[in-house]
Scaffold this motif. Structure first.
Motif, PDB file in Angstrom:
ATOM      1  N   TYR A 352       0.798  -1.237   0.000  1.00  0.00           N
ATOM      2  CA  TYR A 352       0.000   0.000   0.000  1.00  0.00           C
ATOM      3  C   TYR A 352       0.828   1.283   0.000  1.00  0.00           C
ATOM      4  O   TYR A 352       0.293   2.361   0.251  1.00  0.00           O
ATOM      5  CB  TYR A 352      -0.957  -0.021   1.187  1.00  0.00           C
ATOM      6  CG  TYR A 352      -2.123  -0.953   0.941  1.00  0.00           C
ATOM      7  CD1 TYR A 352      -3.235  -0.529   0.227  1.00  0.00           C
ATOM      8  CD2 TYR A 352      -2.079  -2.272   1.366  1.00  0.00           C
ATOM      9  CE1 TYR A 352      -4.282  -1.386  -0.040  1.00  0.00           C
ATOM     10  CE2 TYR A 352      -3.133  -3.138   1.102  1.00  0.00           C
ATOM     11  CZ  TYR A 352      -4.228  -2.696   0.402  1.00  0.00           C
ATOM     12  OH  TYR A 352      -5.262  -3.544   0.134  1.00  0.00           O
ATOM     13  N   ASP A 353       2.104   1.179  -0.322  1.00  0.00           N
ATOM     14  CA  ASP A 353       2.929   2.379  -0.507  1.00  0.00           C
ATOM     15  C   ASP A 353       2.861   3.321   0.691  1.00  0.00           C
ATOM     16  O   ASP A 353       2.580   4.517   0.550  1.00  0.00           O
ATOM     17  CB  ASP A 353       2.501   3.132  -1.780  1.00  0.00           C
ATOM     18  CG  ASP A 353       2.621   2.264  -3.029  1.00  0.00           C
ATOM     19  OD1 ASP A 353       3.698   1.689  -3.240  1.00  0.00           O
ATOM     20  OD2 ASP A 353       1.630   2.148  -3.770  1.00  0.00           O
ATOM     21  N   PHE A 354       3.126   2.786   1.872  1.00  0.00           N
ATOM     22  CA  PHE A 354       3.067   3.602   3.086  1.00  0.00           C
ATOM     23  C   PHE A 354       4.028   4.792   3.009  1.00  0.00           C
ATOM     24  O   PHE A 354       3.762   5.855   3.566  1.00  0.00           O
ATOM     25  CB  PHE A 354       3.406   2.745   4.302  1.00  0.00           C
ATOM     26  CG  PHE A 354       2.211   2.123   4.952  1.00  0.00           C
ATOM     27  CD1 PHE A 354       2.017   2.199   6.319  1.00  0.00           C
ATOM     28  CD2 PHE A 354       1.260   1.456   4.197  1.00  0.00           C
ATOM     29  CE1 PHE A 354       0.909   1.622   6.927  1.00  0.00           C
ATOM     30  CE2 PHE A 354       0.156   0.886   4.788  1.00  0.00           C
ATOM     31  CZ  PHE A 354      -0.021   0.966   6.163  1.00  0.00           C
ATOM     32  N   ALA A 355       5.139   4.606   2.303  1.00  0.00           N
ATOM     33  CA  ALA A 355       6.152   5.662   2.265  1.00  0.00           C
ATOM     34  C   ALA A 355       5.618   6.944   1.626  1.00  0.00           C
ATOM     35  O   ALA A 355       6.061   8.044   1.954  1.00  0.00           O
ATOM     36  CB  ALA A 355       7.379   5.164   1.499  1.00  0.00           C
ATOM     37  N   THR A 356       4.656   6.809   0.723  1.00  0.00           N
ATOM     38  CA  THR A 356       4.112   7.988   0.036  1.00  0.00           C
ATOM     39  C   THR A 356       2.890   8.562   0.735  1.00  0.00           C
ATOM     40  O   THR A 356       2.481   9.686   0.451  1.00  0.00           O
ATOM     41  CB  THR A 356       3.718   7.634  -1.410  1.00  0.00           C
ATOM     42  OG1 THR A 356       2.589   6.738  -1.387  1.00  0.00           O
ATOM     43  CG2 THR A 356       4.875   6.976  -2.148  1.00  0.00           C
ATOM     44  N   GLY A 357       2.256   7.800   1.603  1.00  0.00           N
ATOM     45  CA  GLY A 357       1.038   8.257   2.266  1.00  0.00           C
ATOM     46  C   GLY A 357      -0.225   7.903   1.519  1.00  0.00           C
ATOM     47  O   GLY A 357      -1.337   8.252   1.945  1.00  0.00           O
ATOM     48  N   GLU A 358      -0.103   7.182   0.396  1.00  0.00           N
ATOM     49  CA  GLU A 358      -1.270   6.856  -0.425  1.00  0.00           C
ATOM     50  C   GLU A 358      -2.276   5.994   0.325  1.00  0.00           C
ATOM     51  O   GLU A 358      -3.484   6.069   0.085  1.00  0.00           O
ATOM     52  CB  GLU A 358      -0.811   6.129  -1.696  1.00  0.00           C
ATOM     53  CG  GLU A 358      -1.931   5.841  -2.675  1.00  0.00           C
ATOM     54  CD  GLU A 358      -1.428   5.250  -3.991  1.00  0.00           C
ATOM     55  OE1 GLU A 358      -2.166   4.459  -4.604  1.00  0.00           O
ATOM     56  OE2 GLU A 358      -0.299   5.599  -4.409  1.00  0.00           O
ATOM     57  N   ALA A 359      -1.794   5.185   1.266  1.00  0.00           N
ATOM     58  CA  ALA A 359      -2.684   4.256   1.965  1.00  0.00           C
ATOM     59  C   ALA A 359      -3.659   4.943   2.908  1.00  0.00           C
ATOM     60  O   ALA A 359      -4.680   4.359   3.288  1.00  0.00           O
ATOM     61  CB  ALA A 359      -1.859   3.233   2.751  1.00  0.00           C
ATOM     62  N   ASN A 360      -3.363   6.182   3.297  1.00  0.00           N
ATOM     63  CA  ASN A 360      -4.152   6.839   4.343  1.00  0.00           C
ATOM     64  C   ASN A 360      -5.644   6.860   4.053  1.00  0.00           C
ATOM     65  O   ASN A 360      -6.468   6.686   4.953  1.00  0.00           O
ATOM     66  CB  ASN A 360      -3.640   8.269   4.552  1.00  0.00           C
ATOM     67  CG  ASN A 360      -2.256   8.293   5.154  1.00  0.00           C
ATOM     68  OD1 ASN A 360      -1.825   7.318   5.780  1.00  0.00           O
ATOM     69  ND2 ASN A 360      -1.536   9.390   4.966  1.00  0.00           N
ATOM     70  N   SER A 361      -6.013   7.079   2.790  1.00  0.00           N
ATOM     71  CA  SER A 361      -7.430   7.190   2.455  1.00  0.00           C
ATOM     72  C   SER A 361      -7.945   5.999   1.638  1.00  0.00           C
ATOM     73  O   SER A 361      -9.130   5.964   1.297  1.00  0.00           O
ATOM     74  CB  SER A 361      -7.676   8.482   1.667  1.00  0.00           C
ATOM     75  OG  SER A 361      -6.934   8.476   0.459  1.00  0.00           O
ATOM     76  N   ASP A 362      -7.076   5.056   1.336  1.00  0.00           N
ATOM     77  CA  ASP A 362      -7.437   3.922   0.473  1.00  0.00           C
ATOM     78  C   ASP A 362      -8.508   3.063   1.160  1.00  0.00           C
ATOM     79  O   ASP A 362      -8.283   2.522   2.242  1.00  0.00           O
ATOM     80  CB  ASP A 362      -6.192   3.080   0.177  1.00  0.00           C
ATOM     81  CG  ASP A 362      -6.405   2.094  -0.961  1.00  0.00           C
ATOM     82  OD1 ASP A 362      -7.496   1.479  -1.024  1.00  0.00           O
ATOM     83  OD2 ASP A 362      -5.484   1.906  -1.766  1.00  0.00           O
TER      84      ASP A 362
END
Length: 507
Positions: A352-362
């Motif tokens: 979920y690409d935690f490093a980019t923050g994309e997962a926050n709202s996924d």
């Protein structure tokens, strides 16, 4: 003499589980086939019985959905568990052989039941309303194609786009008659031709399907038939739990995609997309982002974890809680449980690409995972049995996002901006900020990796990841793998059961 004994055992097994003594649809419907096919209702019950049979744990109830195939795809870690040797691609181990035998036997048993239904349908066509005849025949032909196709994806070679030399080799037996005579093998080319023939005939029949998305002239009794038979709550409770017209369209796209035919795969994928857009407009389907049962902060018992509104085909497995008895437990019979559906935290962060923050709202991460206090990991709870109103027994087999991913992959080299548009549309429907959308000029290899990443996110616990990796011929993939060196045919291609090699002389 040995072959005669083996043949006798096979006939005994088939006799115990075949259509001659019809499968158990419900306690009151254990009736012989000749009685079953005396009425239109009997044919409907027979088709429902096949769907129920598909929920067996040897088939889509476990092995071909959230179980064996997910371990092959490296989704979970089971070094000492039930799937341990299987996950290590040690197919000669006793436990792996038993698993392979069970999958092969159940799929061909289901195919035999479909063939018996189809033959009985033709023999008794006059007993059925033409619309009912077409819908039952279309679903049955679609099922025969799907059951064979998943055997092909398991027991035949993958990456056909880069494996064209295998097309004249022998493939799995494609069985189209209900008979005790052993069906011989045909070439990949001929077998895929039979597959397309079944799918083409299924689509032609399913023009009668109430889910057929285009304007079409209906017979005078059509509306009454739909009201009195199909939507009375006892036969069609929802076409997403049946192999309806759009599901067979997606199956067709899957098959062409598997073959490496990007032109036809794209055509049928976009046909599915167009149909789904109509269903959303009609209110019969809904994207997860628009579903309160997904987005609302409610208790687990009321959540729609499978994103029901996006499904094109699923099975309702009444025994799912039994199958999942130890899947969400850290211990099993007092010992550490290696068959648990846990993913290490670093593994989840990678998906979920935690490093980019994309997962926050996924929506997928926020709905499909839960913490395990005593373990640094997450339960993947998409198919977890819950008490409540929303499809707690549903096993997803086809969802609309696959059509978008097929289309995007097929357009990578011909219309990259449109491929990117499809990918970003999916991100939007997963509640992901536009800050994380793909750029139109994304390098082709990066776009391919992004597509595979979306498969990992969308199809966990659905049995599709291993097939994705095999179709692409990936030499390695992100996951928990035990193979030494690169992945190849030895890992991707399951061997035929020994009894098939001896009795059927399979190559």
């Amino acid at each position: 003499m040995k072959n005669q004994i083996v043949y006798g055992i096979i006939l005994l097994i088939l006799g115990l589980s075949s259509c001659d003594e019809w499968l158990d649809v419900s306690p009151k419907s254990e009736i012989k086939a000749d009685k079953l096919y005396e009425t239109e209702a009997g044919f409907r019950d027979a088709l429902i019985g096949i769907y129920i049979g598909m929920t067996d744990r040897s088939a889509y109830g476990e092995n071909l959905s959230w179980g064996a195939l997910e371990f092959l795809a490296g989704q979970y870690q089971a070094p000492n568990g039930e799937f341990g040797e299987f996950q290590k691609y040690n197919y000669e181990h006793t436990s792996s052989k038993a698993l392979i035998d069970a999958i092969w036997a159940k799929q061909y048993n289901l195919i035999a039941e479909v063939n018996f239904l189809l033959e009985s349908l033709e023999q008794n066509a006059g007993k059925l309303n033409p619309t009912t005849f077409n819908i039952i025949k279309g679903e049955a032909l679609g099922l025969r194609a799907m059951l064979h196709f998943d055997l092909i994806r398991l027991f035949a070679k993958g990456n056909l786009a880069g494996h064209q030399t295998v097309l004249d080799e022998l493939c799995i037996p494609y069985v189209t008659t209900y008979t005790k005579v052993i069906t011989g093998q045909k070439s990949y080319r001929e077998t895929l031709g039979l597959l397309h023939k079944d799918i083409g005939e299924a689509l032609a029949c399913l023009v009668s399907d109430p889910y057929y998305p285009k304007p079409v002239e209906r017979p005078a009794d059509y509306e009454d038939l739909m009201d009195n038979v199909f939507f009375d709550g006892t036969y069609y409770k929802g076409r997403e739990t049946r192999l309806s017209y759009p599901a067979v369209l997606l199956l067709n796209a899957r098959v062409y995609h598997w073959e490496g035919d990007e032109t036809d795969a794209l055509k049928y994928a976009e046909d599915v997309i167009a149909a789904f857009e109509k269903y959303v407009a009609d209110g019969t389907h809904v994207w997860a982002t628009e579903s309160r049962d997904v987005t609302a902060k409610e208790t687990a018992s009321n959540k729609d974890y499978v994103f029901h509104g996006e499904l094109l085909f699923a099975l309702e497995a009444t025994k799912l809680s039994e199958y999942l008895e130890f899947a969400y437990s850290t211990t099993k019979n007092g010992n550490q449980n290696y068959d648990r559906l846990i993913q290490p935290m670093e593994f989840v962060k990678n998906i979920y690409d935690f490093a980019t923050g994309e997962a926050n709202s996924d929506l997928r991460y926020n709905n499909w995972y839960e913490d395990i206090p005593e373990y640094s990991g997450r339960w993947t709870r998409k198919i977890k049995k819950t008490e409540g109103k929303y499809h707690s027994n549903l096993i997803p087999l086809m969802r609309i996002s696959e059509a978008y991913l097929i289309a995007a992959e097929c357009m990578m080299n011909t219309d990259k901006p449109k491929a990117v548009k499809y990918m970003n549309y999916l991100k939007e429907k997963r509640n992901i900020s536009s800050n994380y959308y793909l750029d139109d000029d994304i390098p082709g290899e990066d776009l391919k990796k992004a597509i595979v990443k979306e498969y990992r996110k969308d199809f966990g616990q659905e049995g599709q990841l291993f097939f994705c990796y095999k179709r692409l011929g990936l030499k390695t993939f992100d996951g928990i793998q035990y193979v030494k060196g690169d992945m190849g045919d030895l890992q991707y291609q399951l061997p035929y059961p020994l009894i098939e090699q001896e009795l059927g002389q399979r190559q």
